[in-house]
Scaffold this motif. Structure first.
Motif, short mmCIF file in Angstrom:
data_model
loop_
_atom_site.label_atom_id
_atom_site.label_comp_id
_atom_site.label_asym_id
_atom_site.label_seq_id
_atom_site.Cartn_x
_atom_site.Cartn_y
_atom_site.Cartn_z
N LYS A 90 119.02 19.49 120.67
CA LYS A 90 117.92 18.54 120.49
C LYS A 90 117.17 18.40 121.81
O LYS A 90 117.78 18.14 122.84
N VAL A 128 109.41 22.91 109.46
CA VAL A 128 110.73 23.52 109.57
C VAL A 128 110.58 25.02 109.44
O VAL A 128 109.88 25.49 108.54
N ASP A 129 111.24 25.75 110.34
CA ASP A 129 111.36 27.19 110.12
C ASP A 129 112.84 27.54 110.06
O ASP A 129 113.65 26.96 110.77
N GLU A 130 113.15 28.47 109.15
CA GLU A 130 114.54 28.86 108.94
C GLU A 130 114.66 30.38 108.97
O GLU A 130 113.80 31.09 108.46
N GLU A 189 103.21 26.81 105.46
CA GLU A 189 104.39 26.68 104.61
C GLU A 189 104.47 27.88 103.65
O GLU A 189 103.47 28.29 103.07
N TYR A 219 105.44 17.29 111.03
CA TYR A 219 106.75 17.90 110.83
C TYR A 219 106.60 19.29 110.24
O TYR A 219 105.77 19.52 109.38
N LYS A 221 118.23 26.73 111.50
CA LYS A 221 117.18 25.84 111.00
C LYS A 221 116.58 25.16 112.22
O LYS A 221 117.30 24.56 113.02
N HIS A 222 115.25 25.28 112.37
CA HIS A 222 114.56 24.69 113.52
C HIS A 222 113.57 23.66 112.98
O HIS A 222 112.57 24.01 112.37
N GLU A 223 113.88 22.39 113.22
CA GLU A 223 113.01 21.29 112.80
C GLU A 223 112.14 20.87 113.97
O GLU A 223 112.63 20.73 115.09
N HIS A 224 110.86 20.64 113.69
CA HIS A 224 109.88 20.25 114.70
C HIS A 224 109.27 18.92 114.26
O HIS A 224 108.66 18.84 113.19
N PHE A 225 109.42 17.87 115.07
CA PHE A 225 108.88 16.55 114.78
C PHE A 225 107.81 16.21 115.81
O PHE A 225 107.98 16.50 117.01
N ASP A 243 112.43 18.79 119.02
CA ASP A 243 112.97 19.99 118.39
C ASP A 243 114.44 19.73 118.08
O ASP A 243 115.18 19.27 118.95
#
Length: 161
Positions: free
Chosen positions: A5, A80-82, A49, A78, A92-96, A108
């Protein structure tokens, strides 16, 4: 399952930060150290997306291909790329993104599984988690610099926010 994170504060507009974070062209600039190239799927512009990109890059001395897909996108807060295929078992990469007065808080969260059972876990403990943290943190530092200096306007002339 390792989790990385990273929180980055960037003086600027959330729409610019969000779009730079999903720009294929900016990604190429920000990862020049690993000689990344987009070789298939979406290879330029803003990834959306449902779209995927295949990267070819040199990491840890080895050239490898990695395909990731944007599985969720809610502009400008937001996405997400996986991983679809590549060296990891999965990621899994979450971007806020959150606008706060004149700055953006970008977070991240990168969750991944290593392959090769206990060997993968050992590699993660020995060097992989640190390597991935430094890779992501470096990219965020470059993004911050591009936004705060306005360099994105000159370096990415076709970028539309």
């Amino acid at each position: 399952m390792p989790v990385i994170k990273i929180e980055t504060r960037i003086k600027g507009d959330v729409k610019v930060v969000f779009d730079l974070a999903r720009s294929i062209d900016f990604h190429l600039i920000s990862t020049s150290g690993s000689k990344e190239r987009a070789i298939a799927g979406k290879t330029s512009g803003l990834i959306e997306e449902g779209e995927s990109v295949t990267w070819r890059a040199k990491h840890l001395g080895v050239y490898q291909n990695l395909t990731s897909k944007v599985t969720l996108l809610q502009r400008p807060n937001y996405f997400v790329d996986e991983m679809q295929s590549g060296a990891f078992k999965s990621f899994k990469h979450e971007h806020f993104f959150e606008q706060k007065e004149n700055y953006v808080i970008m977070i991240d969260i990168f969750t991944y599984h290593t392959p090769l059972g206990w060997l993968g876990k050992l590699a993660d403990f020995m060097f992989l988690k640190k390597y991935m943290y430094q890779f992501l943190e470096s990219r965020n530092r470059i993004l911050k610099s591009f936004v705060e200096s306005g360099e994105w306007k000159n370096s990415l002339p076709n970028f539309a926010n």
